[in-house]
Design a protein around this motif. Structure first.
Motif, PDB file in Angstrom:
ATOM      1  N   GLN A  94       0.033   9.804  12.950  1.00 51.20           N
ATOM      2  CA  GLN A  94       0.133   9.080  11.685  1.00 51.20           C
ATOM      3  C   GLN A  94       0.187   9.992  10.471  1.00 51.20           C
ATOM      4  OE1 GLN A  94       0.769   5.954  11.541  1.00 51.20           O
ATOM      5  NE2 GLN A  94       0.447   5.563  13.710  1.00 51.20           N
ATOM      6  N   TYR A  95      -0.587  11.090  10.510  1.00 53.97           N
ATOM      7  CA  TYR A  95      -0.795  11.861   9.279  1.00 53.97           C
ATOM      8  C   TYR A  95       0.074  13.108   9.168  1.00 53.97           C
ATOM      9  CZ  TYR A  95      -5.002   8.985   8.650  1.00 53.97           C
ATOM     10  OH  TYR A  95      -5.872   7.944   8.495  1.00 53.97           O
ATOM     11  N   LEU A 115      -7.628  -2.584   5.339  1.00 53.28           N
ATOM     12  CA  LEU A 115      -6.405  -3.167   4.786  1.00 53.28           C
ATOM     13  C   LEU A 115      -6.034  -2.465   3.477  1.00 53.28           C
ATOM     14  CD1 LEU A 115      -6.629  -7.048   5.164  1.00 53.28           C
ATOM     15  CD2 LEU A 115      -5.358  -5.416   6.551  1.00 53.28           C
ATOM     16  N   ASP A 166      -5.318   1.561   4.259  1.00 57.98           N
ATOM     17  CA  ASP A 166      -4.122   1.940   5.022  1.00 57.98           C
ATOM     18  C   ASP A 166      -2.844   1.822   4.209  1.00 57.98           C
ATOM     19  OD1 ASP A 166      -2.983   2.887   7.540  1.00 57.98           O
ATOM     20  OD2 ASP A 166      -1.953   0.960   7.545  1.00 57.98           O
ATOM     21  N   ARG A 214      -8.576   7.005  11.255  1.00 58.42           N
ATOM     22  CA  ARG A 214      -9.211   7.745  10.161  1.00 58.42           C
ATOM     23  C   ARG A 214     -10.718   7.860  10.368  1.00 58.42           C
ATOM     24  NH1 ARG A 214     -11.536   5.855   5.733  1.00 58.42           N
ATOM     25  NH2 ARG A 214     -10.871   3.753   6.236  1.00 58.42           N
ATOM     26  N   TRP A 215     -11.326   6.816  10.914  1.00 55.45           N
ATOM     27  CA  TRP A 215     -12.789   6.823  10.968  1.00 55.45           C
ATOM     28  C   TRP A 215     -13.377   6.683  12.372  1.00 55.45           C
ATOM     29  CZ3 TRP A 215     -14.538   2.534  13.381  1.00 55.45           C
ATOM     30  CH2 TRP A 215     -13.734   1.375  13.325  1.00 55.45           C
ATOM     31  N   VAL A 235      -1.109  -4.371  11.936  1.00 60.72           N
ATOM     32  CA  VAL A 235      -0.876  -2.992  12.375  1.00 60.72           C
ATOM     33  C   VAL A 235      -1.799  -2.041  11.605  1.00 60.72           C
ATOM     34  CG1 VAL A 235       0.819  -1.109  12.463  1.00 60.72           C
ATOM     35  CG2 VAL A 235       1.487  -3.422  13.142  1.00 60.72           C
ATOM     36  N   SER A 236      -2.030  -2.322  10.317  1.00 58.30           N
ATOM     37  CA  SER A 236      -2.931  -1.496   9.507  1.00 58.30           C
ATOM     38  C   SER A 236      -4.336  -1.440  10.095  1.00 58.30           C
ATOM     39  CB  SER A 236      -3.025  -2.043   8.072  1.00 58.30           C
ATOM     40  OG  SER A 236      -2.001  -1.503   7.260  1.00 58.30           O
ATOM     41  N   LEU A 237      -4.812  -2.568  10.595  1.00 60.35           N
ATOM     42  CA  LEU A 237      -6.144  -2.573  11.203  1.00 60.35           C
ATOM     43  C   LEU A 237      -6.206  -1.564  12.339  1.00 60.35           C
ATOM     44  CD1 LEU A 237      -7.240  -6.314  11.583  1.00 60.35           C
ATOM     45  CD2 LEU A 237      -7.914  -4.661   9.850  1.00 60.35           C
ATOM     46  N   TYR A 278      -3.299  -9.994   0.391  1.00 61.86           N
ATOM     47  CA  TYR A 278      -4.386  -9.419   1.175  1.00 61.86           C
ATOM     48  C   TYR A 278      -5.724 -10.114   0.894  1.00 61.86           C
ATOM     49  CZ  TYR A 278      -1.738  -5.636   3.371  1.00 61.86           C
ATOM     50  OH  TYR A 278      -0.870  -4.903   4.159  1.00 61.86           O
ATOM     51  N   ALA A 281      -0.170  -5.971   8.055  1.00 57.25           N
ATOM     52  CA  ALA A 281      -1.628  -5.929   7.874  1.00 57.25           C
ATOM     53  C   ALA A 281      -2.337  -5.773   9.219  1.00 57.25           C
ATOM     54  CB  ALA A 281      -2.097  -7.197   7.162  1.00 57.25           C
ATOM     55  N   ILE A 292      -4.109   1.028  12.912  1.00 57.90           N
ATOM     56  CA  ILE A 292      -3.813   2.407  12.522  1.00 57.90           C
ATOM     57  C   ILE A 292      -4.958   3.017  11.714  1.00 57.90           C
ATOM     58  CG2 ILE A 292      -2.344   3.808  11.011  1.00 57.90           C
ATOM     59  CD1 ILE A 292       0.049   2.343  12.112  1.00 57.90           C
ATOM     60  N   ASP A 293      -5.561   2.237  10.816  1.00 54.03           N
ATOM     61  CA  ASP A 293      -6.580   2.852   9.956  1.00 54.03           C
ATOM     62  C   ASP A 293      -7.797   3.333  10.727  1.00 54.03           C
ATOM     63  OD1 ASP A 293      -7.405   3.640   7.261  1.00 54.03           O
ATOM     64  OD2 ASP A 293      -9.036   2.207   7.587  1.00 54.03           O
ATOM     65  N   LEU A 294      -7.986   2.773  11.907  1.00 54.83           N
ATOM     66  CA  LEU A 294      -9.182   3.214  12.644  1.00 54.83           C
ATOM     67  C   LEU A 294      -9.089   4.670  13.074  1.00 54.83           C
ATOM     68  CD1 LEU A 294      -8.840   3.309  16.027  1.00 54.83           C
ATOM     69  CD2 LEU A 294      -8.693   0.869  15.707  1.00 54.83           C
TER      70      LEU A 294
END
Lengths: 252, 252
Positions: free
Chosen positions: A161-162, B214, B217, A220-221, A212-214, B237, A210, A216-218
């Motif tokens: 992703q990054y 949300l 990302d 990060r953390w 997909v964001s859930l 959102y 949105a 993908i953002d994981l």
């Protein structure tokens, strides 16, 4: 073989009590013979341990190529693509800098192999989900598959992703096509549910993005050592996604 | 003053038709006098244009310090912190490398000023939301505020999220505290709603983290030139977040 490690700054994850631990070994460190005495090595993140990485790289690749990919994942995730040298990647597994070019055309070629493989495996993970005609259940399985994959392979997924800025135009186009296919699977299922009246979706593209964001953002953390296993998180997020899609609460 | 630009690879954003455009000016380019003839300069991303950046940096800082921060945001977002040199940051605005040290102790100090400011402004943006006792409406406003801020300042926010690995331990701890305060505002409101029976939340921490995801990302893919304005995306959102929190559909 895995005697060193990519030296780099500590991870940037600072939220939610999930932080990378310091560690000095990579890849198949679990298989490494320890010669007695207390070792200063700390276990690598579980998603980089032999099993999880073994799931990713093709068996057709020579062992050295797979080791280089694993080492590169670590270096890129810690220092970023641009700050990583080919020497960083090879030194971490006890090879000379030139050894990289036996298997890959360039550092960019290594990054592409990682990013391409990561995207293909994630696509396989959602394509493997069963569709028995119950759209709500199918979408729940797609989201759970997406979330579980990204949690299980969070370090590789993070690079996927990054570090895209490191890819050349042709490779970027190839990855864009893989992402299009990935999103299409989810979009098709959500569209079907909206048509069936199972979902209430004001805008399919925005809602799918949105969801997909859930997932993908994981990257990060998320930490595999944290409170939630990939499966627990996948179940929770599948429920959140179905709520976003406006499924009837009574049907849950 | 803003004659050059941080040279770096193209952005890694490849999804959803949102891609960075090439541009060669930064910061207050809008105020720059053009001396006739077709310019090869392309407008900077809108969130880096004078107005949006002017909202961020403290007026107490000298103009050169604010220009350095803006230049650094651009360099870090394009090349990453580790691959950016102090020369990259200063050259882009026509200063000698030493000029950075007049205003900041180090490259890390520049990054911290960016990350601290970004987090403080985002915190101010949600603290500014009106709470009239209607918890559902209040949470909707918090989410909209969070999303609109990250969309409007997506390049700065991107550095705030992706370059934390460049911070030293003390600065990282300071940022962690700001993030804790940010999450606490949202968590407190969601907890209140759950207690009031307005929300149906199986796990407040997991749900709040998903809502924050949300907002965060979108810094990966959002483009101010894209289809959705910050306000439109914020509204969509906020509705998705309220759905996740299980508010009664009839109350919408």
């Amino acid at each position: 073989m895995f005697a060193g490690a990519c030296r780099g700054p500590a991870s940037g994850r600072i939220g939610g009590g999930h932080r990378n631990v310091a560690w000095s070994g990579i890849g198949m460190v679990a298989n490494r013979k320890r010669r007695g005495g207390p070792s200063k090595s700390v276990a690598p993140p579980a998603d980089l341990a032999a099993g999880a990485v073994g799931e990713l790289w093709s068996d057709d690749l020579p062992e050295a190529a797979r080791a280089l990919l694993t080492s590169a994942v670590l270096c890129f995730s810690r220092k970023g693509f641009h700050a990583t040298t080919t020497r960083d990647i090879t030194a971490a597994i006890g090879l000379s800098p030139g050894a990289l070019y036996v298997h890959f055309p360039s550092k960019e070629g290594v990054l592409f192999e990682i990013v391409r493989t990561g995207h293909e495996r994630a696509l396989e993970a959602i394509r493997a989900q069963r569709d028995d005609g119950d759209t709500r259940a199918y979408v729940g399985r797609l989201v759970a598959g997406l979330v579980a994959w990204h949690a299980r392979h969070h370090t590789v997924a993070r690079v996927c992703q990054y570090e895209l800025a490191g890819l050349g135009p042709e490779h970027r186009a190839a990855v864009r096509e893989l992402r299009r296919r990935f999103t299409a699977v989810l979009r098709s299922a959500v569209t079907r549910g909206a048509r069936e009246g199972v979902f209430d979706v004001p805008d399919v593209n925005r809602s799918v993005r949105a969801i997909v964001s859930l997932g993908i953002d994981l990257v990060r953390w998320y930490s595999i050592e944290g409170a939630d296993s990939p499966e627990v998180l996948a179940g929770y997020y599948a429920d959140l996604a179905l709520r976003m899609l406006g499924t009837d609460a009574a049907a849950r």
